[in-house]
Motif scaffolding. Structure first.
Motif, PDB file in Angstrom:
ATOM      1  N   GLU A  79      64.376 104.581  18.603  1.00  0.00           N
ATOM      2  CA  GLU A  79      64.250 104.031  17.258  1.00  0.00           C
ATOM      3  C   GLU A  79      63.677 102.619  17.278  1.00  0.00           C
ATOM      4  OE1 GLU A  79      68.108 104.250  15.567  1.00  0.00           O
ATOM      5  OE2 GLU A  79      68.071 106.412  15.244  1.00  0.00           O
ATOM      6  N   ASN A  80      64.149 101.834  18.215  1.00  0.00           N
ATOM      7  CA  ASN A  80      63.662 100.453  18.300  1.00  0.00           C
ATOM      8  C   ASN A  80      62.194 100.399  18.694  1.00  0.00           C
ATOM      9  OD1 ASN A  80      66.240  99.576  17.688  1.00  0.00           O
ATOM     10  ND2 ASN A  80      66.841  99.319  19.828  1.00  0.00           N
ATOM     11  N   ARG A  81      61.773 101.354  19.514  1.00  0.00           N
ATOM     12  CA  ARG A  81      60.377 101.359  19.982  1.00  0.00           C
ATOM     13  C   ARG A  81      59.414 101.861  18.919  1.00  0.00           C
ATOM     14  NH1 ARG A  81      55.911 101.136  20.756  1.00  0.00           N
ATOM     15  NH2 ARG A  81      54.657 101.444  22.653  1.00  0.00           N
ATOM     16  N   TYR A  82      59.831 102.883  18.168  1.00  0.00           N
ATOM     17  CA  TYR A  82      58.886 103.540  17.280  1.00  0.00           C
ATOM     18  C   TYR A  82      59.202 103.406  15.790  1.00  0.00           C
ATOM     19  CZ  TYR A  82      57.174 105.645  21.564  1.00  0.00           C
ATOM     20  OH  TYR A  82      56.652 105.839  22.818  1.00  0.00           O
ATOM     21  N   VAL A  83      60.428 102.994  15.458  1.00  0.00           N
ATOM     22  CA  VAL A  83      60.799 102.924  14.041  1.00  0.00           C
ATOM     23  C   VAL A  83      61.142 101.510  13.607  1.00  0.00           C
ATOM     24  CG1 VAL A  83      62.363 103.784  12.256  1.00  0.00           C
ATOM     25  CG2 VAL A  83      61.674 105.289  14.147  1.00  0.00           C
ATOM     26  N   ASN A  84      62.074 100.912  14.310  1.00  0.00           N
ATOM     27  CA  ASN A  84      62.558  99.592  13.892  1.00  0.00           C
ATOM     28  C   ASN A  84      61.864  98.473  14.651  1.00  0.00           C
ATOM     29  OD1 ASN A  84      64.490 100.908  12.281  1.00  0.00           O
ATOM     30  ND2 ASN A  84      65.890 101.058  14.034  1.00  0.00           N
ATOM     31  N   ALA A  85      61.555  97.441  13.953  1.00  0.00           N
ATOM     32  CA  ALA A  85      61.014  96.246  14.613  1.00  0.00           C
ATOM     33  C   ALA A  85      62.162  95.394  15.131  1.00  0.00           C
ATOM     34  CB  ALA A  85      60.166  95.442  13.641  1.00  0.00           C
ATOM     35  N   LYS A  86      63.309  95.548  14.502  1.00  0.00           N
ATOM     36  CA  LYS A  86      64.478  94.746  14.846  1.00  0.00           C
ATOM     37  C   LYS A  86      65.383  95.509  15.804  1.00  0.00           C
ATOM     38  CE  LYS A  86      68.462  92.472  12.688  1.00  0.00           C
ATOM     39  NZ  LYS A  86      69.173  92.255  11.407  1.00  0.00           N
ATOM     40  N   PRO A  87      65.732  94.942  16.963  1.00  0.00           N
ATOM     41  CA  PRO A  87      66.617  95.635  17.901  1.00  0.00           C
ATOM     42  C   PRO A  87      68.024  95.789  17.346  1.00  0.00           C
ATOM     43  CG  PRO A  87      66.185  93.388  18.640  1.00  0.00           C
ATOM     44  CD  PRO A  87      65.304  93.625  17.461  1.00  0.00           C
ATOM     45  N   SER A  88      68.686  96.849  17.740  1.00  0.00           N
ATOM     46  CA  SER A  88      70.056  97.084  17.278  1.00  0.00           C
ATOM     47  C   SER A  88      71.015  96.156  18.015  1.00  0.00           C
ATOM     48  CB  SER A  88      70.450  98.544  17.538  1.00  0.00           C
ATOM     49  OG  SER A  88      70.380  98.832  18.921  1.00  0.00           O
ATOM     50  N   PRO A  89      72.188  95.882  17.417  1.00  0.00           N
ATOM     51  CA  PRO A  89      73.150  94.977  18.055  1.00  0.00           C
ATOM     52  C   PRO A  89      73.588  95.496  19.425  1.00  0.00           C
ATOM     53  CG  PRO A  89      73.740  95.371  15.765  1.00  0.00           C
ATOM     54  CD  PRO A  89      72.643  96.338  16.101  1.00  0.00           C
ATOM     55  N   GLN A  90      73.823  94.578  20.349  1.00  0.00           N
ATOM     56  CA  GLN A  90      74.305  94.926  21.678  1.00  0.00           C
ATOM     57  C   GLN A  90      75.818  95.104  21.638  1.00  0.00           C
ATOM     58  OE1 GLN A  90      72.243  95.387  24.176  1.00  0.00           O
ATOM     59  NE2 GLN A  90      70.708  93.802  24.351  1.00  0.00           N
ATOM     60  N   HIS A  91      76.325  96.030  22.456  1.00  0.00           N
ATOM     61  CA  HIS A  91      77.769  96.268  22.547  1.00  0.00           C
ATOM     62  C   HIS A  91      78.173  96.301  24.014  1.00  0.00           C
ATOM     63  CE1 HIS A  91      78.311  97.411  18.269  1.00  0.00           C
ATOM     64  NE2 HIS A  91      77.075  97.870  18.390  1.00  0.00           N
ATOM     65  N   PHE A  92      79.212  95.527  24.346  1.00  0.00           N
ATOM     66  CA  PHE A  92      79.730  95.541  25.712  1.00  0.00           C
ATOM     67  C   PHE A  92      81.076  94.842  25.732  1.00  0.00           C
ATOM     68  CE2 PHE A  92      80.214  93.298  29.832  1.00  0.00           C
ATOM     69  CZ  PHE A  92      80.385  94.420  30.631  1.00  0.00           C
ATOM     70  N   SER A  93      82.014  95.370  26.537  1.00  0.00           N
ATOM     71  CA  SER A  93      83.337  94.772  26.680  1.00  0.00           C
ATOM     72  C   SER A  93      83.761  94.776  28.140  1.00  0.00           C
ATOM     73  CB  SER A  93      84.381  95.533  25.851  1.00  0.00           C
ATOM     74  OG  SER A  93      84.087  95.466  24.480  1.00  0.00           O
ATOM     75  N   VAL A  94      84.450  93.709  28.543  1.00  0.00           N
ATOM     76  CA  VAL A  94      84.997  93.617  29.893  1.00  0.00           C
ATOM     77  C   VAL A  94      86.418  93.082  29.793  1.00  0.00           C
ATOM     78  CG1 VAL A  94      83.981  91.316  30.207  1.00  0.00           C
ATOM     79  CG2 VAL A  94      84.721  92.619  32.197  1.00  0.00           C
ATOM     80  N   SER A  95      87.316  93.629  30.608  1.00  0.00           N
ATOM     81  CA  SER A  95      88.692  93.138  30.700  1.00  0.00           C
ATOM     82  C   SER A  95      88.915  92.609  32.110  1.00  0.00           C
ATOM     83  CB  SER A  95      89.693  94.265  30.395  1.00  0.00           C
ATOM     84  OG  SER A  95      89.570  94.703  29.065  1.00  0.00           O
ATOM     85  N   THR A  96      89.561  91.469  32.213  1.00  0.00           N
ATOM     86  CA  THR A  96      89.642  90.823  33.517  1.00  0.00           C
ATOM     87  C   THR A  96      90.930  90.031  33.701  1.00  0.00           C
ATOM     88  OG1 THR A  96      88.557  89.189  34.969  1.00  0.00           O
ATOM     89  CG2 THR A  96      88.341  88.855  32.597  1.00  0.00           C
ATOM     90  N   GLN A  97      91.333  89.906  34.947  1.00  0.00           N
ATOM     91  CA  GLN A  97      92.339  88.913  35.281  1.00  0.00           C
ATOM     92  C   GLN A  97      91.717  87.533  35.060  1.00  0.00           C
ATOM     93  OE1 GLN A  97      93.332  90.204  39.313  1.00  0.00           O
ATOM     94  NE2 GLN A  97      95.123  91.323  38.566  1.00  0.00           N
ATOM     95  N   HIS A  98      92.498  86.496  35.210  1.00  0.00           N
ATOM     96  CA  HIS A  98      92.049  85.167  34.777  1.00  0.00           C
ATOM     97  C   HIS A  98      91.189  84.486  35.840  1.00  0.00           C
ATOM     98  CE1 HIS A  98      95.512  86.215  32.302  1.00  0.00           C
ATOM     99  NE2 HIS A  98      95.044  85.382  31.398  1.00  0.00           N
TER     100      HIS A  98
END
Length: 302
Positions: A79-98
């Protein structure tokens, strides 16, 4: 099956609640529930276990969502390549010790891959919660350590959850102390020298057993001990009370300043710090980039 259904399932897994997911998706909860049931019936699997206490991701559901995320990600690329000029939001999560290096890697990830819109999460949390987060796909990556003492307990939990551990580095125990601490000038500290100083550790909640401790040598007794919930509080107490904690020795002056230093602790123990993920799920682009950022963050420390 539709992309919309896959996106619905991913949102439910992310939120951990059908009601919360429905709000985020701007649809009614019955509509969302029906869409998920249709998906489960089509593939003859149970994606979410439903109880009186709510929903939880099943083992086969975790595997299914791993594939679903790949399908949705590839569709968005099209979709981003052929339909939308605007990239979709990025999603990512990490859980970690301190760990400061985990935060450093996250900062570098956002700087390199952050767009005008993104929804990312960095959870510094308890050891058991890290495993739970990755198991339920609330986080794609988890960061914790193994050693001879906790290896059997943690590895059993990982195996039962369908997770795998990948080592980042092995370190010898260090203490973190204030530069004003009398022990700061020593090249190495012996355990008996710590008796008169407050011992600081991270509270593990209801799973506050030695095996889930973030601090190696957790079975040692201490005349003075304080539990905390976050890294900033721990560092303030290191300075204010001349306390100490036991960790890897990997510290970031950029994030934590120059008032805290690592000093080697005389011990035969070692700490194997690594990241966990699902065994049969391909990592997303951001997850791969984050693992690369982790290696960069620790390369000068190995």
């Amino acid at each position: 099956m539709t992309l919309q259904q896959l996106k619905y399932a991913i949102e439910v897994a992310t939120r951990g609640s059908m009601n919360e997911a429905a709000k985020r998706l701007f649809i009614s909860q019955p509509s969302l529930s029906n869409a998920i049931r249709d998906l489960e019936e089509e593939f003859q699997i149970t994606i979410f276990e439903r109880t009186n206490k709510g929903i939880s991701l099943s083992k086969e559901g975790a595997e299914f969502l791993g594939y679903a995320r790949q399908v949705v990600e590839q569709a968005e690329l099209l979709e981003n390549r052929y339909v939308n000029a605007k990239p979709s939001p990025q999603h990512f999560s990490v859980s970690t010790q301190h760990y400061a290096f985990a935060v450093n890697a996250f900062v570098n990830l956002v700087r390199e891959y952050g767009q005008d819109e993104y929804e990312l999460a960095l959870r510094e949390t308890k050891t058991y919660e890290i495993i739970k987060d990755v198991k339920t796909l609330h986080s794609e990556i988890g960061i914790l350590y193994l050693n001879e003492f906790n290896d059997k307990v943690i590895n059993k939990l990982l195996k039962d959850a369908g997770l795998q551990f990948t080592s980042l580095f092995t370190a010898k125990p260090h203490i973190f102390i204030s530069t004003n601490n009398p022990l700061a000038k020593q090249s190495v500290v012996k355990i008996e020298q710590l008796n008169d100083y407050p011992y600081l550790s991270f509270d593990q909640g209801e799973f506050n057993s030695f095996h889930f401790s973030e601090e190696i040598l957790s079975t040692l007794s201490h005349k003075k001990s304080i539990m905390v919930n976050d890294r900033a509080t721990l560092f303030n107490l290191l300075i204010g009370l001349n306390g100490y904690t036991i960790s890897t020795g990997v510290l970031s002056a950029d994030l934590n300043g120059n008032d805290i230093i690592p000093v080697p602790l005389e011990s035969d123990e070692s700490i194997n710090v690594g990241w966990i993920s699902h065994k049969n799920i391909t990592l997303s682009k951001l997850a791969i980039a984050y693992v690369d950022a982790l290696h960069e963050a620790i390369q000068d420390k190995e």
